[in-house]
Scaffold this active site. Structure first.
Site, PDB file in Angstrom:
ATOM      1  N   ALA A  18      -7.467  -6.656  15.277  1.00  0.00           N
ATOM      2  CA  ALA A  18      -6.233  -5.869  15.248  1.00  0.00           C
ATOM      3  C   ALA A  18      -5.395  -6.081  16.514  1.00  0.00           C
ATOM      4  N   LYS A  47     -14.652   3.436  12.805  1.00  0.00           N
ATOM      5  CA  LYS A  47     -14.966   4.056  14.098  1.00  0.00           C
ATOM      6  C   LYS A  47     -15.196   5.554  13.935  1.00  0.00           C
ATOM      7  N   GLU A 104     -29.099 -12.510   6.976  1.00  0.00           N
ATOM      8  CA  GLU A 104     -28.131 -13.378   7.660  1.00  0.00           C
ATOM      9  C   GLU A 104     -28.549 -14.835   7.495  1.00  0.00           C
ATOM     10  N   ARG A 137       0.825  -1.209   0.000  1.00  0.00           N
ATOM     11  CA  ARG A 137       0.000   0.000   0.000  1.00  0.00           C
ATOM     12  C   ARG A 137       0.858   1.257   0.000  1.00  0.00           C
ATOM     13  N   GLY A 155     -17.494 -12.200   5.531  1.00  0.00           N
ATOM     14  CA  GLY A 155     -16.244 -12.731   6.065  1.00  0.00           C
ATOM     15  C   GLY A 155     -15.033 -12.323   5.252  1.00  0.00           C
ATOM     16  N   ARG A 156     -13.851 -12.721   5.749  1.00  0.00           N
ATOM     17  CA  ARG A 156     -12.589 -12.348   5.107  1.00  0.00           C
ATOM     18  C   ARG A 156     -11.693 -13.568   4.969  1.00  0.00           C
ATOM     19  N   HIS A 187     -18.247   5.040  42.250  1.00  0.00           N
ATOM     20  CA  HIS A 187     -19.672   5.339  42.089  1.00  0.00           C
ATOM     21  C   HIS A 187     -19.834   6.799  41.697  1.00  0.00           C
ATOM     22  N   LEU A 244       1.196   3.203   5.549  1.00  0.00           N
ATOM     23  CA  LEU A 244       1.363   2.127   6.533  1.00  0.00           C
ATOM     24  C   LEU A 244       0.060   1.957   7.334  1.00  0.00           C
TER      25      LEU A 244
HETATM   26  P1  FAD Z   1      -3.719  -6.137   7.734  1.00  0.00           P
HETATM   27  O1  FAD Z   1      -4.127  -5.015   8.594  1.00  0.00           O
HETATM   28  O2  FAD Z   1      -4.686  -6.637   6.727  1.00  0.00           O
HETATM   29  O3  FAD Z   1      -2.391  -5.662   7.014  1.00  0.00           O
HETATM   30  C1  FAD Z   1      -1.725  -6.444   6.081  1.00  0.00           C
HETATM   31  C2  FAD Z   1      -0.944  -5.540   5.159  1.00  0.00           C
HETATM   32  O4  FAD Z   1      -0.123  -6.360   4.344  1.00  0.00           O
HETATM   33  C3  FAD Z   1      -1.804  -4.738   4.203  1.00  0.00           C
HETATM   34  O5  FAD Z   1      -1.524  -3.360   4.325  1.00  0.00           O
HETATM   35  C4  FAD Z   1      -1.417  -5.248   2.805  1.00  0.00           C
HETATM   36  O6  FAD Z   1      -1.359  -4.201   1.843  1.00  0.00           O
HETATM   37  C5  FAD Z   1      -0.034  -5.790   3.059  1.00  0.00           C
HETATM   38  N1  FAD Z   1       0.347  -6.864   2.125  1.00  0.00           N
HETATM   39  C6  FAD Z   1      -0.372  -7.957   1.789  1.00  0.00           C
HETATM   40  N2  FAD Z   1       0.334  -8.755   0.940  1.00  0.00           N
HETATM   41  C7  FAD Z   1       1.525  -8.121   0.748  1.00  0.00           C
HETATM   42  C8  FAD Z   1       2.690  -8.428   0.002  1.00  0.00           C
HETATM   43  N3  FAD Z   1       2.779  -9.566  -0.713  1.00  0.00           N
HETATM   44  N4  FAD Z   1       3.718  -7.541   0.025  1.00  0.00           N
HETATM   45  C9  FAD Z   1       3.657  -6.397   0.740  1.00  0.00           C
HETATM   46  N5  FAD Z   1       2.580  -6.065   1.477  1.00  0.00           N
HETATM   47  C10 FAD Z   1       1.531  -6.921   1.493  1.00  0.00           C
HETATM   48  N6  FAD Z   1     -10.373  -5.237  14.192  1.00  0.00           N
HETATM   49  C11 FAD Z   1     -10.428  -4.789  15.457  1.00  0.00           C
HETATM   50  O7  FAD Z   1      -9.753  -5.345  16.335  1.00  0.00           O
HETATM   51  N7  FAD Z   1     -11.221  -3.738  15.801  1.00  0.00           N
HETATM   52  C12 FAD Z   1     -11.994  -3.106  14.902  1.00  0.00           C
HETATM   53  O8  FAD Z   1     -12.692  -2.159  15.242  1.00  0.00           O
HETATM   54  C13 FAD Z   1     -11.962  -3.557  13.564  1.00  0.00           C
HETATM   55  N8  FAD Z   1     -12.713  -2.970  12.629  1.00  0.00           N
HETATM   56  C14 FAD Z   1     -12.636  -3.398  11.336  1.00  0.00           C
HETATM   57  C15 FAD Z   1     -13.448  -2.778  10.396  1.00  0.00           C
HETATM   58  C16 FAD Z   1     -13.410  -3.184   9.075  1.00  0.00           C
HETATM   59  C17 FAD Z   1     -14.292  -2.489   8.060  1.00  0.00           C
HETATM   60  C18 FAD Z   1     -12.527  -4.223   8.684  1.00  0.00           C
HETATM   61  C19 FAD Z   1     -12.445  -4.659   7.253  1.00  0.00           C
HETATM   62  C20 FAD Z   1     -11.735  -4.854   9.625  1.00  0.00           C
HETATM   63  C21 FAD Z   1     -11.785  -4.454  10.960  1.00  0.00           C
HETATM   64  N9  FAD Z   1     -11.036  -5.074  11.947  1.00  0.00           N
HETATM   65  C22 FAD Z   1     -11.110  -4.641  13.238  1.00  0.00           C
HETATM   66  C23 FAD Z   1     -10.125  -6.184  11.633  1.00  0.00           C
HETATM   67  C24 FAD Z   1      -8.674  -5.652  11.530  1.00  0.00           C
HETATM   68  O9  FAD Z   1      -8.618  -4.657  10.541  1.00  0.00           O
HETATM   69  C25 FAD Z   1      -7.727  -6.788  11.197  1.00  0.00           C
HETATM   70  O10 FAD Z   1      -7.893  -7.838  12.115  1.00  0.00           O
HETATM   71  C26 FAD Z   1      -6.286  -6.309  11.246  1.00  0.00           C
HETATM   72  O11 FAD Z   1      -6.079  -5.250  10.349  1.00  0.00           O
HETATM   73  C27 FAD Z   1      -5.331  -7.453  10.925  1.00  0.00           C
HETATM   74  O12 FAD Z   1      -4.021  -6.991  10.953  1.00  0.00           O
HETATM   75  P2  FAD Z   1      -2.879  -7.685  10.088  1.00  0.00           P
HETATM   76  O13 FAD Z   1      -1.623  -6.936  10.427  1.00  0.00           O
HETATM   77  O14 FAD Z   1      -2.910  -9.128  10.254  1.00  0.00           O
HETATM   78  O15 FAD Z   1      -3.266  -7.417   8.570  1.00  0.00           O
HETATM   79  P1  NAD Z   2     -18.160 -12.234  10.186  1.00  0.00           P
HETATM   80  O1  NAD Z   2     -17.616 -13.588  10.095  1.00  0.00           O
HETATM   81  O2  NAD Z   2     -18.141 -11.508  11.478  1.00  0.00           O
HETATM   82  O3  NAD Z   2     -19.692 -12.230   9.713  1.00  0.00           O
HETATM   83  C1  NAD Z   2     -20.096 -12.710   8.468  1.00  0.00           C
HETATM   84  C2  NAD Z   2     -21.563 -13.066   8.561  1.00  0.00           C
HETATM   85  O4  NAD Z   2     -22.027 -13.355   7.283  1.00  0.00           O
HETATM   86  C3  NAD Z   2     -21.823 -14.287   9.436  1.00  0.00           C
HETATM   87  O5  NAD Z   2     -22.843 -13.984  10.355  1.00  0.00           O
HETATM   88  C4  NAD Z   2     -22.245 -15.360   8.435  1.00  0.00           C
HETATM   89  O6  NAD Z   2     -23.155 -16.269   8.965  1.00  0.00           O
HETATM   90  C5  NAD Z   2     -22.882 -14.487   7.367  1.00  0.00           C
HETATM   91  N1  NAD Z   2     -22.932 -15.088   6.043  1.00  0.00           N
HETATM   92  C6  NAD Z   2     -21.964 -15.796   5.418  1.00  0.00           C
HETATM   93  N2  NAD Z   2     -22.385 -16.173   4.187  1.00  0.00           N
HETATM   94  C7  NAD Z   2     -23.636 -15.683   4.036  1.00  0.00           C
HETATM   95  C8  NAD Z   2     -24.595 -15.721   2.993  1.00  0.00           C
HETATM   96  N3  NAD Z   2     -24.330 -16.329   1.856  1.00  0.00           N
HETATM   97  N4  NAD Z   2     -25.785 -15.103   3.180  1.00  0.00           N
HETATM   98  C9  NAD Z   2     -26.052 -14.463   4.349  1.00  0.00           C
HETATM   99  N5  NAD Z   2     -25.186 -14.399   5.370  1.00  0.00           N
HETATM  100  C10 NAD Z   2     -23.990 -14.991   5.209  1.00  0.00           C
HETATM  101  O7  NAD Z   2     -17.415 -11.412   9.035  1.00  0.00           O
HETATM  102  P2  NAD Z   2     -17.399  -9.861   8.703  1.00  0.00           P
HETATM  103  O8  NAD Z   2     -18.505  -9.138   9.369  1.00  0.00           O
HETATM  104  O9  NAD Z   2     -17.257  -9.800   7.225  1.00  0.00           O
HETATM  105  O10 NAD Z   2     -16.048  -9.413   9.366  1.00  0.00           O
HETATM  106  C11 NAD Z   2     -14.798  -9.992   8.949  1.00  0.00           C
HETATM  107  C12 NAD Z   2     -13.783  -9.940  10.042  1.00  0.00           C
HETATM  108  O11 NAD Z   2     -13.409  -8.604  10.332  1.00  0.00           O
HETATM  109  C13 NAD Z   2     -14.301 -10.562  11.313  1.00  0.00           C
HETATM  110  O12 NAD Z   2     -13.536 -11.700  11.576  1.00  0.00           O
HETATM  111  C14 NAD Z   2     -14.104  -9.549  12.375  1.00  0.00           C
HETATM  112  O13 NAD Z   2     -13.388 -10.091  13.447  1.00  0.00           O
HETATM  113  C15 NAD Z   2     -13.282  -8.442  11.723  1.00  0.00           C
HETATM  114  N6  NAD Z   2     -13.872  -7.153  12.140  1.00  0.00           N
HETATM  115  C16 NAD Z   2     -13.818  -6.825  13.452  1.00  0.00           C
HETATM  116  C17 NAD Z   2     -14.416  -5.662  13.884  1.00  0.00           C
HETATM  117  C18 NAD Z   2     -14.363  -5.313  15.335  1.00  0.00           C
HETATM  118  O14 NAD Z   2     -13.569  -5.896  16.039  1.00  0.00           O
HETATM  119  N7  NAD Z   2     -15.174  -4.383  15.811  1.00  0.00           N
HETATM  120  C19 NAD Z   2     -15.090  -4.837  12.989  1.00  0.00           C
HETATM  121  C20 NAD Z   2     -15.148  -5.236  11.672  1.00  0.00           C
HETATM  122  C21 NAD Z   2     -14.533  -6.398  11.249  1.00  0.00           C
END
Ligand code: FAD
Ligand code: NAD
Length: 464
Positions: A320, A53, A202, A37, A271-272, A443, A40
């Site tokens: 994270a 957030k 869902e 990216r 999901g992811r 409290h 960072l």
């Molecule tokens: P990532 O943050 O995904 O970082 C991986 C990095 O590796 C990326 O920047 C990518 O560009 C880079 N990369 C990949 N392949 C290569 C390569 N071959 N060469 C060089 N660089 C590469 N989690 C929470 O705990 N709290 C939250 O509130 C929360 N909210 C979220 C909201 C959303 C919308 C999403 C999508 C996720 C959220 N998450 C949250 C989940 C959180 O973002 C991830 O769990 C966290 O970012 C994982 O960290 P990581 O370092 O494993 O990977």
């Molecule tokens: P998730 O796994 O939390 O939820 C996906 C949902 O989609 C599940 O309830 C599943 O049953 C449903 N689903 C799957 N296939 C379906 C279908 N064909 N039709 C209808 N429903 C279906 O995944 P997410 O919400 O995409 O989040 C991905 C990851 O990102 C999570 O693992 C989460 O930990 C992380 N994340 C965390 C936060 C946080 O910590 N606040 C915020 C955002 C994302």
């Protein structure tokens, strides 16, 4: 002894990778971090935790002002309007400040940022863009990307993933969210608060998989009260986009008569999956596990001795703070120290209003493993929540019936995300429910509900 360009090369600068790189450098190792990216911070800072957030906070402020909710506190507004561009701009500012902050930390700690996509040539040699570097140890921290449904194209206009949903230029009239998980409920909340009708489809019979059953039921009740339409036990069988609208075909998960929902935007949040494309893991001989994640042992080491993996690309919760803790631990292990993460005590928080948080075992899982005692305290009986007119939710503590050791804590409350830290710390210290009950809590605070829930484990709550 072989000479390498770096002692440690971390691939990916998300919460896992950037923390691993900083800790490795702090431990005196020559460290580089490859990031594809432009900025960072990974998913979390760029398109995940932070921008979501920012929008959750801003949309809550808007809703509080626009809904007339504040008038009962004597705060009266007229002519409240939404400036969505400004909301996005403030979100972008927060993201820029935080991603820039990681750049500063890299410089401060002497971590070299190698810009570009990394691919293995062998276990010690990688290409990053057009340059080749060698490293004694390599940490795979490449994170995860969104998954879609088969045959459904995410165009980021009508059919969006979380990244698209964080940047919608207008409030959709009707947003259909596919997937009632964390992303679906958080981003659904943003657009619901800004005025969209939101329908969540869902597949399972409850939203928020992985959370305690009672918490899932209570949350669904609250979301419905907020105007969400929750279509649980329902599957999407197809989505057709025509111009700027989509037709989402759904039917009962168990089969039966279908119907079509018309939407202006569809959020796919099902999901992811781990980021492995183009990494060329085969060249290093690194193996995946049966779930397609990079397989690791207790020390975060893959089957190849000098290659390690952490964060979303490895097994465990995709969070994270889990990635960050693994980042510290893997660096410690590489440096020959002992890096440990207690994966049994990782809090999860959904940042809706109220927030939904948990750590440890759900009541069902705990009950299946051992004999338990459960204590619960509702915020309707907590003085500060009552004062703030903020009484949705409860605290639930699950303890081992014999040892009284706390096995799990679940909270639904406006402050659940902050309160759950106390529970995690108590569990990390091996606390009993009595330890929490005997701890003096200030409290009037929402935290007193934690003490009362602990007292309720012994059947000795005072305020209910
Ligand atoms: P990532 O943050 O995904 O970082 C991986 C990095 O590796 C990326 O920047 C990518 O560009 C880079 N990369 C990949 N392949 C290569 C390569 N071959 N060469 C060089 N660089 C590469 N989690 C929470 O705990 N709290 C939250 O509130 C929360 N909210 C979220 C909201 C959303 C919308 C999403 C999508 C996720 C959220 N998450 C949250 C989940 C959180 O973002 C991830 O769990 C966290 O970012 C994982 O960290 P990581 O370092 O494993 O990977
Ligand atoms: P998730 O796994 O939390 O939820 C996906 C949902 O989609 C599940 O309830 C599943 O049953 C449903 N689903 C799957 N296939 C379906 C279908 N064909 N039709 C209808 N429903 C279906 O995944 P997410 O919400 O995409 O989040 C991905 C990851 O990102 C999570 O693992 C989460 O930990 C992380 N994340 C965390 C936060 C946080 O910590 N606040 C915020 C955002 C994302």
């Amino acid at each position: 002894m072989a000479e390498y360009d770096y002692d440690v090369l971390v691939i990916g600068a998300g919460p896992g990778g950037y923390v691993a790189a900083i800790r490795a450098a702090q431990l005196g190792l020559r460290t580089a971090c490859a990031e594809a990216r432009e900025t960072l911070g990974g998913t979390c800072l760029n398109v995940g935790c932070i921008p979501s957030k920012a929008l959750l906070h801003a949309s809550e402020l808007y809703q509080e002002a626009a809904s007339g909710h504040l008038t009962k506190f004597g705060v009266e507004f007229s002519g409240v309007t939404l400036n969505l561009d400004q909301m996005h701009a403030e979100k972008a500012k927060a993201v820029k400040e935080l991603t820039g902050g990681i750049e500063f930390l890299f410089k401060k700690n002497k971590v070299t940022w190698l810009k570009g996509r990394a691919a293995f040539q062998d276990a010690n040699t990688l290409t990053i863009g057009d340059r080749t570097v060698t490293a004694e140890n390599v940490v795979i921290a490449t994170g995860s990307s969104v998954t879609s449904l088969q045959g459904l194209e995410i165009d980021q206009k009508v059919v969006v993933d979380s990244t698209g949903a964080l940047a919608l230029p207008e409030v959709p009239e009707h947003l259909v969210v596919i997937g009632g998980g964390v992303i679906g409920m958080e981003l659904g909340s943003v657009w619901r608060r800004l005025g969209a009708k939101v329908t969540v489809v869902e597949y399972l019979d409850q939203i928020l998989p992985g959370f305690d059953e009672e918490v899932r039921r209570e949350s669904a009740k609250i979301f419905k009260k907020q105007g969400f339409e929750l279509r649980t036990s329902t599957k999407v069988t197809g989505v057709t986009v025509e111009g700027d609208r989509a037709a989402v075909r759904i039917e009962p998960a168990a089969g039966g008569e279908g119907e079509t929902l018309q939407a202006d935007a569809v959020l796919v949040a099902v999901g992811r999956r781990p980021n492995l494309d183009g990494l060329n893991l085969e060249a290093a001989g690194v193996q995946l596990n049966e779930r397609g994640q990079v397989g690791i042992d207790h020390d975060f080491r893959t089957n190849v001795a000098n290659v390690w993996a952490i964060g979303d690309v490895a097994p465990g919760l995709m969070l994270a703070h889990k990635a960050e803790d693994e980042g510290v631990a893997v660096a410690e292990n590489i440096a020959g120290h002992t890096g440990i993460v207690n994966h049994d005590v990782i809090p999860s928080v959904v940042y809706t209003n109220p927030e939904i948080a948990g750590v440890g075992l759900s009541e069902e899982v705990a009950a299946a493993r051992t004999e338990i005692k459960v204590g619960k305290f509702p915020f309707a009986a907590n003085s500060r929540a009552k004062t703030n007119r903020d009484t949705d939710g409860f605290v639930k503590i699950i303890a081992d019936a014999k040892s009284d050791r706390v096995l799990g804590v679940w909270i639904v409350s406006s402050l659940a995300g902050t309160m759950i830290a106390q529970a995690a710390q108590a569990m990390e210290f091996g606390a009993t429910s009595e330890d929490i009950a005997l701890t003096c809590h200030a409290h009037p605070t929402h935290s007193e509900a934690m003490k009362e829930a602990a007292m309720a484990v012994q059947g000795k709550a005072i305020h209910i």
